[in-house]
Design a protein around this motif. Structure first.
Motif, PDB file in Angstrom:
ATOM      1  N   PRO A  81     -43.686-102.262  65.569  1.00  9.77           N
ATOM      2  CA  PRO A  81     -42.507-101.415  65.842  1.00  9.77           C
ATOM      3  C   PRO A  81     -42.355-100.258  64.871  1.00  9.77           C
ATOM      4  N   GLU A  82     -42.739-100.447  63.605  1.00  8.53           N
ATOM      5  CA  GLU A  82     -42.499 -99.405  62.616  1.00  8.53           C
ATOM      6  C   GLU A  82     -43.344 -98.153  62.819  1.00  8.53           C
ATOM      7  N   ILE A  83     -44.433 -98.241  63.599  1.00  9.50           N
ATOM      8  CA  ILE A  83     -45.268 -97.053  63.816  1.00  9.50           C
ATOM      9  C   ILE A  83     -44.968 -96.393  65.167  1.00  9.50           C
ATOM     10  N   GLN A  84     -44.074 -96.984  65.964  1.00 12.49           N
ATOM     11  CA  GLN A  84     -43.732 -96.403  67.258  1.00 12.49           C
ATOM     12  C   GLN A  84     -42.616 -95.361  67.089  1.00 12.49           C
ATOM     13  N   SER A  85     -42.742 -94.256  67.806  1.00 18.67           N
ATOM     14  CA  SER A  85     -41.743 -93.185  67.734  1.00 18.67           C
ATOM     15  C   SER A  85     -41.381 -92.726  69.135  1.00 18.67           C
ATOM     16  N   ASP A  86     -40.143 -92.221  69.274  1.00 13.58           N
ATOM     17  CA  ASP A  86     -39.624 -91.640  70.515  1.00 13.58           C
ATOM     18  C   ASP A  86     -39.510 -92.660  71.654  1.00 13.58           C
ATOM     19  N   TRP A  87     -39.380 -93.941  71.284  1.00 13.44           N
ATOM     20  CA  TRP A  87     -39.250 -94.946  72.339  1.00 13.44           C
ATOM     21  C   TRP A  87     -37.928 -94.809  73.087  1.00 13.44           C
ATOM     22  N   ASP A  88     -36.836 -94.562  72.393  1.00 16.03           N
ATOM     23  CA  ASP A  88     -35.526 -94.470  73.048  1.00 16.03           C
ATOM     24  C   ASP A  88     -35.511 -93.366  74.099  1.00 16.03           C
ATOM     25  N   LEU A  89     -36.089 -92.208  73.761  1.00 19.24           N
ATOM     26  CA  LEU A  89     -36.129 -91.097  74.714  1.00 19.24           C
ATOM     27  C   LEU A  89     -37.017 -91.455  75.902  1.00 19.24           C
ATOM     28  N   PHE A  90     -38.143 -92.101  75.643  1.00 17.46           N
ATOM     29  CA  PHE A  90     -39.054 -92.507  76.720  1.00 17.46           C
ATOM     30  C   PHE A  90     -38.355 -93.482  77.659  1.00 17.46           C
ATOM     31  N   ALA A  91     -37.683 -94.493  77.103  1.00 18.97           N
ATOM     32  CA  ALA A  91     -37.006 -95.487  77.931  1.00 18.97           C
ATOM     33  C   ALA A  91     -35.890 -94.864  78.743  1.00 18.97           C
ATOM     34  N   TYR A  92     -35.195 -93.891  78.149  1.00 18.10           N
ATOM     35  CA  TYR A  92     -34.081 -93.238  78.858  1.00 18.10           C
ATOM     36  C   TYR A  92     -34.586 -92.369  80.003  1.00 18.10           C
ATOM     37  N   LYS A  93     -35.620 -91.562  79.770  1.00 20.50           N
ATOM     38  CA  LYS A  93     -36.096 -90.626  80.786  1.00 20.50           C
ATOM     39  C   LYS A  93     -36.873 -91.322  81.897  1.00 20.50           C
ATOM     40  N   THR A  94     -37.605 -92.384  81.568  1.00 23.98           N
ATOM     41  CA  THR A  94     -38.386 -93.085  82.589  1.00 23.98           C
ATOM     42  C   THR A  94     -37.613 -94.243  83.197  1.00 23.98           C
ATOM     43  N   ARG A  95     -36.379 -94.496  82.692  1.00 27.16           N
ATOM     44  CA  ARG A  95     -35.539 -95.597  83.165  1.00 27.16           C
ATOM     45  C   ARG A  95     -36.267 -96.929  83.063  1.00 27.16           C
ATOM     46  N   PHE A  96     -37.003 -97.111  81.985  1.00 25.50           N
ATOM     47  CA  PHE A  96     -37.733 -98.356  81.786  1.00 25.50           C
ATOM     48  C   PHE A  96     -36.744 -99.504  81.592  1.00 25.50           C
TER      49      PHE A  96
END
Length: 278
Positions: free
Chosen positions: A92-107
């Motif tokens: 998890p510590e090396i992942q970035s921009d997950w919140d934006l990805f989840a929001y835009k792709t409706r994951f």
């Protein structure tokens, strides 16, 4: 141009025939048309979730390799399963921009798009696009007829198939049951409506400039240089405004993604059993 389009089509067919994404434990193997990339997720030092191209993508790096996974090439069920697996396998510590990805792709919101709009949202349907584009098509045909009567250039009618093509594109991108979109209005988003209103007004300025230049030709001194300077200035202002609008929209998307992430975290905490229940 025909050879270019034929080459692109042949490349896409080869990509669909040869392309694959394989998981072997913590290793991921991406096979393209001519290139094979293999990376161990346990050794990854960076993982950046992106909302582009449409459908999203993931860029994973280790000290020597860069792997790009495009989710637009996958079906909805495959995309959900692969995103979940990558999300779990990468630190998890090396992942970035997950919140934006989840929001835009409706994951994580389920298989079908939402059909019930919430506050500040509307339900975009094919009938709505028809109500918007049908008058626009009639208006564009009328404007083209007036422009042809004035200039006698039949090329002005090209605007009609362009509007019709946009109508078909928006209908094709909208599911039969409709799709929830954010509402854009002066009341809900005055900062965004100003730049959006600029584009049609700036298009009118460009059209008036072209007609005026044709009427004055060749009376201005150095007409070709004047035409080049005018075109560069017009496109420069257009691109600058589009860039500012894109940055503003990106900032709004990030703010909305952060709010959605906080709401998910709050919902997860509320769903956990309390100490007395345990």
């Amino acid at each position: 141009m025909p050879f270019l389009m034929a080459g692109l089509s042949a490349w896409m067919l080869l990509d669909y025939h040869r392309g694959s994404l394989t998981f072997q434990g913590s290793r991921v193997v991406s096979q393209g048309v001519v290139r094979r990339v293999e990376i161990d997720l346990a050794d990854a030092v960076e993982a950046r979730w992106r909302i582009h191209p449409v459908g999203g993508s993931l860029v994973v790096r280790d000290p020597a390799t860069r792997l790009v996974v495009n989710f637009a090439e996958l079906g909805r069920d495959q995309r959900h399963a692969i995103v979940a697996r990558l999300r779990e396998a990468i630190r998890p510590e090396i992942q970035s921009d997950w919140d934006l990805f989840a929001y835009k792709t409706r994951f994580g919101e389920g298989g079908k798009p939402r059909a019930v709009p919430g506050p500040g949202e509307i339900l975009a349907t094919r009938a709505r696009w028809t109500r918007i584009f049908a008058p626009a098509l009639v208006a564009s045909a009328a404007v083209a007829a007036v422009a042809w009567w004035w200039t006698r250039h039949p090329s002005v009618f090209a605007v009609v198939p362009v509007v019709a093509g946009m109508w078909s594109l928006f209908r094709a991108m909208t599911p039969a049951e409709g799709k929830v979109e954010r509402e854009i209005s002066w009341r809900s988003d005055p900062d965004l409506m100003g730049p959006l209103a600029f584009f049609p007004a700036w298009g009118v300025v460009g059209a008036v400039g072209i007609f005026a230049f044709n009427r004055l030709w060749p009376r201005p001194a150095h007409p070709k240089a004047l035409a080049i300077v005018g075109c560069v200035a017009w496109f420069g202002i257009l691109l600058l405004t589009a860039h500012r609008l894109d940055r503003r929209q990106a900032r709004r998307d990030r703010e909305a993604a952060e709010r959605a992430a906080r709401e998910r975290e709050e919902a997860d905490r509320c769903s956990l059993p309390s100490a007395t229940e345990l």
